[in-house]
Every structure is written in structure tokens, then in C-alpha cells.
Write a protein that holds these residues in place. Structure first.
Motif, PDB file in Angstrom:
ATOM      1  N   SER A 175     -16.023  13.631 -18.439  1.00  0.00           N
ATOM      2  CA  SER A 175     -15.707  13.868 -16.898  1.00  0.00           C
ATOM      3  C   SER A 175     -14.787  15.158 -16.888  1.00  0.00           C
ATOM      4  O   SER A 175     -14.728  15.578 -17.637  1.00  0.00           O
ATOM      5  CB  SER A 175     -14.818  12.764 -17.178  1.00  0.00           C
ATOM      6  OG  SER A 175     -13.353  12.840 -17.918  1.00  0.00           O
TER       7      SER A 175
ATOM      8  N   THR B 130     -10.567  13.465 -13.188  1.00  0.00           N
ATOM      9  CA  THR B 130     -10.394  12.136 -13.892  1.00  0.00           C
ATOM     10  C   THR B 130      -9.846  11.982 -15.168  1.00  0.00           C
ATOM     11  O   THR B 130      -9.453  10.594 -15.778  1.00  0.00           O
ATOM     12  CB  THR B 130     -12.333  11.451 -14.668  1.00  0.00           C
ATOM     13  OG1 THR B 130     -13.319  12.687 -12.633  1.00  0.00           O
ATOM     14  CG2 THR B 130     -12.260  10.290 -14.259  1.00  0.00           C
TER      15      THR B 130
ATOM     16  N   GLU C 149     -18.088   3.466  -8.260  1.00  0.00           N
ATOM     17  CA  GLU C 149     -18.992   3.948  -9.533  1.00  0.00           C
ATOM     18  C   GLU C 149     -17.644   4.868 -10.265  1.00  0.00           C
ATOM     19  O   GLU C 149     -17.238   4.026 -11.602  1.00  0.00           O
ATOM     20  CB  GLU C 149     -19.862   4.539  -9.854  1.00  0.00           C
ATOM     21  CG  GLU C 149     -20.587   3.705  -9.282  1.00  0.00           C
ATOM     22  CD  GLU C 149     -21.183   3.733  -7.961  1.00  0.00           C
ATOM     23  OE1 GLU C 149     -20.554   4.998  -7.000  1.00  0.00           O
ATOM     24  OE2 GLU C 149     -22.303   3.408  -7.275  1.00  0.00           O
ATOM     25  N   GLU C 150     -17.136   5.786 -10.114  1.00  0.00           N
ATOM     26  CA  GLU C 150     -16.233   6.396 -11.013  1.00  0.00           C
ATOM     27  C   GLU C 150     -14.977   5.856 -10.722  1.00  0.00           C
ATOM     28  O   GLU C 150     -14.174   5.571 -11.953  1.00  0.00           O
ATOM     29  CB  GLU C 150     -16.062   7.882  -9.910  1.00  0.00           C
ATOM     30  CG  GLU C 150     -16.904   8.896 -10.039  1.00  0.00           C
ATOM     31  CD  GLU C 150     -16.803   9.683  -9.387  1.00  0.00           C
ATOM     32  OE1 GLU C 150     -17.057  11.148  -9.497  1.00  0.00           O
ATOM     33  OE2 GLU C 150     -16.154  10.103  -7.859  1.00  0.00           O
TER      34      GLU C 150
ATOM     35  N   PHE D  58     -12.583   9.233  -4.461  1.00  0.00           N
ATOM     36  CA  PHE D  58     -12.742   8.858  -5.754  1.00  0.00           C
ATOM     37  C   PHE D  58     -14.268   8.067  -5.280  1.00  0.00           C
ATOM     38  O   PHE D  58     -14.318   7.270  -4.997  1.00  0.00           O
ATOM     39  CB  PHE D  58     -12.478   8.158  -6.767  1.00  0.00           C
ATOM     40  CG  PHE D  58     -11.822   9.610  -8.016  1.00  0.00           C
ATOM     41  CD1 PHE D  58     -12.589   9.790  -8.571  1.00  0.00           C
ATOM     42  CD2 PHE D  58     -10.709   9.612  -7.952  1.00  0.00           C
ATOM     43  CE1 PHE D  58     -11.627  11.311  -9.552  1.00  0.00           C
ATOM     44  CE2 PHE D  58     -10.229  10.002  -8.459  1.00  0.00           C
ATOM     45  CZ  PHE D  58     -10.622  10.712  -9.494  1.00  0.00           C
TER      46      PHE D  58
ATOM     47  N   ASP E  26     -15.505   3.135 -13.760  1.00  0.00           N
ATOM     48  CA  ASP E  26     -15.503   3.388 -14.738  1.00  0.00           C
ATOM     49  C   ASP E  26     -13.775   4.361 -15.062  1.00  0.00           C
ATOM     50  O   ASP E  26     -13.159   4.147 -16.209  1.00  0.00           O
ATOM     51  CB  ASP E  26     -15.728   5.149 -14.620  1.00  0.00           C
ATOM     52  CG  ASP E  26     -17.527   4.427 -14.767  1.00  0.00           C
ATOM     53  OD1 ASP E  26     -17.941   3.885 -15.574  1.00  0.00           O
ATOM     54  OD2 ASP E  26     -18.564   5.665 -14.629  1.00  0.00           O
ATOM     55  N   LEU E  27     -13.228   4.515 -14.268  1.00  0.00           N
ATOM     56  CA  LEU E  27     -11.420   5.043 -14.810  1.00  0.00           C
ATOM     57  C   LEU E  27     -10.863   3.668 -14.871  1.00  0.00           C
ATOM     58  O   LEU E  27     -10.100   3.930 -15.568  1.00  0.00           O
ATOM     59  CB  LEU E  27     -11.277   6.187 -13.336  1.00  0.00           C
ATOM     60  CG  LEU E  27      -9.815   7.015 -13.153  1.00  0.00           C
ATOM     61  CD1 LEU E  27      -9.769   7.653 -13.916  1.00  0.00           C
ATOM     62  CD2 LEU E  27      -9.411   6.567 -11.798  1.00  0.00           C
TER      63      LEU E  27
END
Length: 179
Positions: free
Chosen positions: A69, A73, A143-144, A140, A147-148
Motif C-alpha cells: 500500500s 494508507t 474499497e480502500e 479514499f 481494507d483500511l
């Protein structure tokens, strides 16, 4: 060397030592980290303390950064986790906020519209607030964010929707909502 890092982005970090990388990370992302921590904790001093913790942890683990990443992130993930730890702590739960005073209710106008909206975002419940901040302020993708935060994509969509609806209602009524 630091100026090159700004020009050539993160790839130049391969040529820098740990201290130079840390300096670059702090210059590049320091304000973002403090802002995100503040949105979680609503206390400037705690946000600054968390930022220091984040950069210390990043410095200690630079060799483990996999580059799967971006640095941003990675730092935000560390920040979010650290803020959650602080919010769970006894000290935070029993802390009297002397710095945080509710803003006076104001009518949105051109001069104070950003401040008014920012305050309404800060008044959102934490899960909705973090989704709004990461999506709209930090740009962001859903999807990010998923994930985050390690949360299902549909949960992020729901949090964004609920946050938008609460913001819309608060902006229309000038009201607030609790955590």
C-alpha cells in the motif's frame, strides 16, 4: 534529498535512510495524521500525541513496510488503530475535555460554512464520521476504506449513507446527534 522526495514521490525513499524517510513522512502526512486523529478523539493534544506515536511506530517498523500500500494508507491504518486504542483506555474514558467546547449554533453562510459543516461532521457518531472523513476529506475509495478499517464494503457504504443522511438532517435543522 527531502526535496527530491517531494518531487519524485515515494519511490525515492529507497535511496533515503530511515531518518530522512521519517522526516519526509512527517512533512508530507503530518497534518493529515493529526486531522484524522482529531476526528476520532476530538482533542487537539491527544491528536498530537497520537501523531507522535504513529510516527514513532512507523520509524520502528520501516523495515517491515511491504509497499503493498502507499505510505499514506499505512500511516492512516496505524493512526486509526492507535485512536481506537486510546478511545478504549481508562484515561480517555475518564478525561474531562477542557479544550473541547461545543460550537455555538450558527447559520451556514459563506464566511462560516466550512466551519459549520466541519463541526457537524465531527458531531457524527465515530463509525460514520471515520467513513465520511476518509471518503470525502482524504479521497479514499470505498474499497480502500474497507481494507483500511477491515470492514465489509457494504458496511462502509451503509456508514456513508447514514452519515450523509444525518449530516443532511443536521444541516437542515441546525441540530446535533450523539455518539
Amino acid at each position: 534529498m527531502i526535496e527530491k522526495a517531494r518531487v519524485f514521490t515515494e519511490e525515492i525513499c529507497d535511496e533515503m535512510n530511515h531518518e530522512e524517510i521519517l522526516r519526509w513522512l512527517m512533512e508530507e502526512y503530518g497534518n493529515d495524521i493529526i486531522q484524522i486523529a482529531y476526528t476520532f478523539l476530538k482533542n487537539k493534544q491527544l491528536a498530537e500525541d497520537v501523531a507522535q506515536d504513529v510516527f514513532l511506530k512507523a520509524f520502528q517498523h520501516l523495515d517491515n513496510f511491504r509497499k503493498g500500500s502507499s505510505y499514506k494508507t499505512w500511516l492512516i491504518r496505524i493512526t486509526v488503530n492507535r485512536c481506537k486504542d486510546v478511545r478504549k483506555s481508562w484515561a480517555y474514558k475518564n478525561l474531562v475535555f477542557t479544550e473541547y467546547l461545543p460550537f455555538k449554533k450558527v447559520q451556514a453562510s459563506h464566511e462560516n460554512e466550512n466551519e459549520f459543516i466541519s463541526q457537524k461532521v465531527l458531531d457524527l457518531p465515530l463509525k460514520e464520521r471515520e467513513a465520511i472523513i476518509l471518503y470525502y476529506y482524504e479521497s479514499f475509495k470505498i474499497e480502500e476504506i474497507s481494507d483500511l478499517l477491515k470492514v465489509n464494503i457494504n458496511t462502509i457504504k451503509t456508514r456513508l449513507h447514514r452519515g450523509r443522511m444525518k449530516l443532511k438532517k443536521a444541516l437542515e435543522e441546525g441540530g446535533t446527534y450523539g455518539e
